[in-house]
Enzyme design. Structure first.
Site, PDB file in Angstrom:
ATOM      1  N   LEU A   1       0.841  -1.200   0.000  1.00  0.00           N
ATOM      2  CA  LEU A   1       0.000   0.000   0.000  1.00  0.00           C
ATOM      3  C   LEU A   1       0.876   1.251   0.000  1.00  0.00           C
ATOM      4  O   LEU A   1       1.717   1.443   0.871  1.00  0.00           O
ATOM      5  CB  LEU A   1      -0.929   0.002   1.213  1.00  0.00           C
ATOM      6  CG  LEU A   1      -2.031   1.070   1.238  1.00  0.00           C
ATOM      7  CD1 LEU A   1      -3.231   0.561   2.042  1.00  0.00           C
ATOM      8  CD2 LEU A   1      -1.541   2.386   1.820  1.00  0.00           C
TER       9      LEU A   1
ATOM     10  N   HIS B   1       7.661   1.018  11.232  1.00  0.00           N
ATOM     11  CA  HIS B   1       8.295   2.272  10.841  1.00  0.00           C
ATOM     12  C   HIS B   1       7.395   3.420  11.312  1.00  0.00           C
ATOM     13  O   HIS B   1       6.164   3.287  11.296  1.00  0.00           O
ATOM     14  CB  HIS B   1       8.441   2.294   9.319  1.00  0.00           C
ATOM     15  CG  HIS B   1       9.243   3.444   8.791  1.00  0.00           C
ATOM     16  ND1 HIS B   1       8.731   4.717   8.677  1.00  0.00           N
ATOM     17  CD2 HIS B   1      10.524   3.507   8.343  1.00  0.00           C
ATOM     18  CE1 HIS B   1       9.662   5.523   8.177  1.00  0.00           C
ATOM     19  NE2 HIS B   1      10.752   4.815   7.970  1.00  0.00           N
TER      20      HIS B   1
END
Length: 338
Positions: free
Chosen positions: A127, A231
């Site tokens: 994505l 992240h």
């Protein structure tokens, strides 16, 4: 509203390549490599051309298109059944408890075990939304369009669904987890390994990594501190997955240590709450903003629309939403609340 989701076509290659260069590394499913991206588009075309409904090892790349400009501004992917061409490896984070009678102490050691527990699962990933379009809920449209696609083609996907989140990467593009563990067994940096993995798969890691459990106490403090963390740019994605019904089950990526979220397809919010309705025309009022999808295979479309429920059980959509989906009166579409 001008954006809608559709399956990718071969002529989307250049746009996908340009977006891949914006990811900043560590984004295995969207490598800035034309050959790899072209292969993904070929796999998508093959999957869309198959008419029998059975579960095969397939990849569907979806893209977000601006209907006014024709520009592709985002993308996502669905892997129907991982671990078929080569094993799908993950680390499972666990604890080994041991007791010493002489010392009168109990020791609990955290361990990473190489596993293929998630083999055969459906995976959603890849994505990416163009930085200039990160507003108006388009990230949610990208993510949830995958679940409605799965619902529209339910026989082609498994019971379990996973999503790998990118792990922590430092400002120099390196991975503390890679440097503290896998990097010690390979003569390459994380960037080199990441690029090789994106093009050739991660079998080379499984071939060379030790198969015995790894005690996390043997890793550097920096490597331990990022185990199972997404992240920073992926924290919103993690919250979105949790809201959908995914959970952190203790599996992490063997590359960068990012978490692998796990869910049950039929238990996902979008899949379980979606409903099929009949389109009976357009309306001029505002209606309720919902996620709407229609069509199968190459004709699949998904977009936001303003929906007005009718007394007879049918629905009317705003003219823009109906146009994006290519609806005609009497067509069946699928709706899901935002």
């Amino acid at each position: 509203m001008t954006f809608f989701m559709r399956p990718a076509r071969p002529d989307d290659l250049q746009t996908l390549y340009e977006m891949a260069k914006l990811t900043g590394g560590g984004f295995t499913n969207l490598p800035p490599d034309r050959t790899s991206l072209s292969a993904k588009l070929e796999r998508t075309a093959e999957a869309l051309s198959r008419t029998d409904d059975s579960m095969e090892d397939e990849l569907i790349v979806l893209v977000l298109e601006n209907s006014e400009t024709g520009q592709v501004r985002g993308t996502c992917q669905i892997f129907s059944k991982v671990g078929q061409k080569w094993p799908f490896y993950s680390y499972r984070l666990g604890v080994l408890t041991q007791h010493s009678r002489e010392l009168a102490r109990t020791f609990r050691a955290e361990m990473l075990s190489l596993t293929t527990d998630l083999e055969g699962s459906t995976e959603v990933g890849g994505l990416f939304l163009h930085p200039r379009e990160r507003a108006e809920g388009l990230g949610l449209l990208l993510a949830r369009s995958r679940y409605l696609y799965i619902r529209q083609h339910r026989a082609r996907f498994g019971e379990k669904v996973i999503a790998e989140l990118r792990g922590v990467i430092d400002e120099a593009g390196g991975s503390p987890f890679w440097d503290g563990l896998a990097g010690r067994f390979f003569g390459m940096s994380f960037q080199e390994a990441d690029e090789f993995n994106a093009i050739n798969g991660n079998q080379f890691i499984a071939d060379l990594m030790p198969k015995t459990p790894i005690y996390t106490a043997m890793l550097t403090d920096h490597a331990r501190s990022v185990i199972g963390l997404p992240h920073p740019n992926g924290r919103a994605a993690m919250r979105m997955l949790e809201a959908e019904g995914f959970a952190n089950a203790g599996y992490i990526d063997i590359f960068d240590g990012g978490p692998t979220m796990v869910g049950q397809v039929d238990g996902l919010r979008t899949v379980s709450e979606a409903r099929d309705v009949t389109f009976s025309g357009t309306h001029d009022s505002s209606g309720k903003k919902m996620l709407a999808a229609r069509g199968r295979l190459a004709n699949y479309r998904c977009a936001y629309a303003f929906v007005a429920e009718q007394p007879d059980g049918t629905v009317k959509l705003d003219a823009s939403g109906a146009k994006l989906l290519g609806l005609a009166e009497g067509d069946t579409l699928t709706l899901a609340d935002r």
